[in-house]
Design a protein around this motif. Structure first.
Motif, PDB file in Angstrom:
ATOM      1  N   GLY A  27       0.773  -1.228   0.000  1.00 18.47           N
ATOM      2  CA  GLY A  27       0.000   0.000   0.000  1.00 18.47           C
ATOM      3  C   GLY A  27       0.804   1.278   0.000  1.00 18.47           C
ATOM      4  N   ARG A  28       2.118   1.201  -0.111  1.00 22.87           N
ATOM      5  CA  ARG A  28       2.919   2.431  -0.101  1.00 22.87           C
ATOM      6  C   ARG A  28       2.667   3.214  -1.376  1.00 22.87           C
ATOM      7  NH1 ARG A  28       8.891   1.468   0.624  1.00 22.87           N
ATOM      8  NH2 ARG A  28       8.856   3.629   0.002  1.00 22.87           N
ATOM      9  N   THR A  29       2.580   4.521  -1.237  1.00 22.82           N
ATOM     10  CA  THR A  29       2.333   5.371  -2.395  1.00 22.82           C
ATOM     11  C   THR A  29       3.368   6.482  -2.481  1.00 22.82           C
ATOM     12  OG1 THR A  29       0.867   6.875  -1.178  1.00 22.82           O
ATOM     13  CG2 THR A  29      -0.157   4.976  -2.252  1.00 22.82           C
ATOM     14  N   ALA A  30       3.461   7.042  -3.682  1.00 29.15           N
ATOM     15  CA  ALA A  30       4.300   8.219  -3.906  1.00 29.15           C
ATOM     16  C   ALA A  30       3.440   9.420  -3.543  1.00 29.15           C
ATOM     17  CB  ALA A  30       4.732   8.288  -5.366  1.00 29.15           C
ATOM     18  N   VAL A  31       3.649  10.008  -2.399  1.00 26.98           N
ATOM     19  CA  VAL A  31       2.801  11.081  -1.905  1.00 26.98           C
ATOM     20  C   VAL A  31       2.906  12.296  -2.824  1.00 26.98           C
ATOM     21  CG1 VAL A  31       2.359  12.627   0.037  1.00 26.98           C
ATOM     22  CG2 VAL A  31       3.031  10.251   0.458  1.00 26.98           C
ATOM     23  N   GLY A  32       1.762  12.741  -3.321  1.00 28.44           N
ATOM     24  CA  GLY A  32       1.711  13.890  -4.207  1.00 28.44           C
ATOM     25  C   GLY A  32       0.994  13.544  -5.498  1.00 28.44           C
ATOM     26  N   THR A  33       1.220  14.361  -6.534  1.00 20.34           N
ATOM     27  CA  THR A  33       0.532  14.134  -7.800  1.00 20.34           C
ATOM     28  C   THR A  33       1.512  14.059  -8.973  1.00 20.34           C
ATOM     29  OG1 THR A  33       0.204  16.491  -8.153  1.00 20.34           O
ATOM     30  CG2 THR A  33      -1.585  15.308  -7.097  1.00 20.34           C
ATOM     31  N   ILE A  34       1.121  13.265  -9.945  1.00 19.00           N
ATOM     32  CA  ILE A  34       1.812  13.218 -11.228  1.00 19.00           C
ATOM     33  C   ILE A  34       0.780  13.673 -12.251  1.00 19.00           C
ATOM     34  CG2 ILE A  34       2.848  11.738 -12.981  1.00 19.00           C
ATOM     35  CD1 ILE A  34       3.877   9.969 -10.671  1.00 19.00           C
ATOM     36  N   THR A  35       1.113  14.730 -12.973  1.00 21.94           N
ATOM     37  CA  THR A  35       0.212  15.258 -13.989  1.00 21.94           C
ATOM     38  C   THR A  35       0.878  15.110 -15.335  1.00 21.94           C
ATOM     39  OG1 THR A  35      -0.580  16.898 -12.383  1.00 21.94           O
ATOM     40  CG2 THR A  35      -1.119  17.281 -14.699  1.00 21.94           C
ATOM     41  N   TYR A  36       0.135  14.575 -16.308  1.00 17.13           N
ATOM     42  CA  TYR A  36       0.714  14.439 -17.638  1.00 17.13           C
ATOM     43  C   TYR A  36      -0.278  14.903 -18.703  1.00 17.13           C
ATOM     44  CZ  TYR A  36      -1.696   9.867 -17.869  1.00 17.13           C
ATOM     45  OH  TYR A  36      -2.618   8.861 -17.860  1.00 17.13           O
ATOM     46  N   GLU A  37       0.285  15.323 -19.824  1.00 13.98           N
ATOM     47  CA  GLU A  37      -0.507  15.774 -20.954  1.00 13.98           C
ATOM     48  C   GLU A  37      -0.442  14.711 -22.035  1.00 13.98           C
ATOM     49  OE1 GLU A  37       0.282  19.174 -24.102  1.00 13.98           O
ATOM     50  OE2 GLU A  37      -0.165  20.017 -22.120  1.00 13.98           O
ATOM     51  N   THR A  38      -1.608  14.305 -22.523  1.00 14.69           N
ATOM     52  CA  THR A  38      -1.664  13.261 -23.542  1.00 14.69           C
ATOM     53  C   THR A  38      -1.368  13.839 -24.923  1.00 14.69           C
ATOM     54  OG1 THR A  38      -4.002  13.528 -24.081  1.00 14.69           O
ATOM     55  CG2 THR A  38      -3.467  12.094 -22.211  1.00 14.69           C
ATOM     56  N   GLY A  39      -1.290  12.945 -25.889  1.00 16.46           N
ATOM     57  CA  GLY A  39      -1.067  13.359 -27.267  1.00 16.46           C
ATOM     58  C   GLY A  39      -2.179  14.227 -27.814  1.00 16.46           C
ATOM     59  N   HIS A  40      -3.363  14.149 -27.222  1.00 20.90           N
ATOM     60  CA  HIS A  40      -4.498  14.978 -27.642  1.00 20.90           C
ATOM     61  C   HIS A  40      -4.674  16.187 -26.728  1.00 20.90           C
ATOM     62  CE1 HIS A  40      -5.550  11.218 -29.795  1.00 20.90           C
ATOM     63  NE2 HIS A  40      -5.952  12.092 -30.707  1.00 20.90           N
ATOM     64  N   GLU A  41      -3.616  16.536 -26.003  1.00 22.90           N
ATOM     65  CA  GLU A  41      -3.568  17.706 -25.117  1.00 22.90           C
ATOM     66  C   GLU A  41      -4.583  17.659 -23.974  1.00 22.90           C
ATOM     67  OE1 GLU A  41      -3.451  21.344 -27.357  1.00 22.90           O
ATOM     68  OE2 GLU A  41      -1.766  20.637 -28.554  1.00 22.90           O
ATOM     69  N   ASN A  42      -4.966  16.460 -23.562  1.00 22.05           N
ATOM     70  CA  ASN A  42      -5.789  16.296 -22.368  1.00 22.05           C
ATOM     71  C   ASN A  42      -4.863  16.201 -21.172  1.00 22.05           C
ATOM     72  OD1 ASN A  42      -8.249  16.144 -23.793  1.00 22.05           O
ATOM     73  ND2 ASN A  42      -7.873  13.993 -24.227  1.00 22.05           N
ATOM     74  N   GLU A  43      -5.260  16.782 -20.058  1.00 19.13           N
ATOM     75  CA  GLU A  43      -4.443  16.720 -18.852  1.00 19.13           C
ATOM     76  C   GLU A  43      -5.003  15.651 -17.918  1.00 19.13           C
ATOM     77  OE1 GLU A  43      -2.498  20.310 -17.047  1.00 19.13           O
ATOM     78  OE2 GLU A  43      -3.918  19.817 -15.451  1.00 19.13           O
ATOM     79  N   VAL A  44      -4.124  14.780 -17.457  1.00 20.65           N
ATOM     80  CA  VAL A  44      -4.507  13.701 -16.547  1.00 20.65           C
ATOM     81  C   VAL A  44      -3.707  13.867 -15.261  1.00 20.65           C
ATOM     82  CG1 VAL A  44      -4.562  11.200 -16.192  1.00 20.65           C
ATOM     83  CG2 VAL A  44      -4.959  12.151 -18.481  1.00 20.65           C
TER      84      VAL A  44
END
Length: 111
Positions: A27-44
């Motif tokens: 259950g260990r997690t990387a605390v925080g967020t990872i944000t990425y932009e897809t090839g269609h310029e959608n942000e995840v």
């Protein structure tokens, strides 16, 4: 205190320590967020991803990433977190692909 009782207490302490150590990675997690932009310029945005395993980035992949976690990540051009063209992205930094190169398809967490 008898020798048997001390040995039993010591053995119980060792067993408890081993049990906790063996489960501490669950259950260990990387605390925080990872944000990425897809090839269609959608942000995840992914919040506190697991530190274990390979994380796929979907069919469009990612062309830009912001790593706002407490740990480093590695971006890969394949869906299985393998490949020679991987990119190391330190904690609290970002990166983007060079124009004309394939998008990243997965990432793993360095821990």
């Amino acid at each position: 205190m008898s020798v048997h009782r001390r040995l039993g207490t010591a053995a119980g302490a060792v067993l408890l320590t081993l049990t906790v150590a063996g489960c501490s990675d669950l259950g260990r997690t990387a605390v925080g967020t990872i944000t990425y932009e897809t090839g269609h310029e959608n942000e995840v945005m992914v919040t506190s991803p697991s530190v274990k395993g390979c994380h796929e980035l979907g069919p469009d992949g990612a062309r830009k990433v912001e790593n706002e976690t407490l740990v480093d990540i590695i971006m890969y051009p394949t869906e299985n977190c393998r490949g020679e063209e991987s990119v190391y992205v330190p904690a609290n930094s970002g990166n983007e692909i060079v124009p004309g190169t394939p998008p990243w398809r997965s990432y793993s967490v360095v821990h």
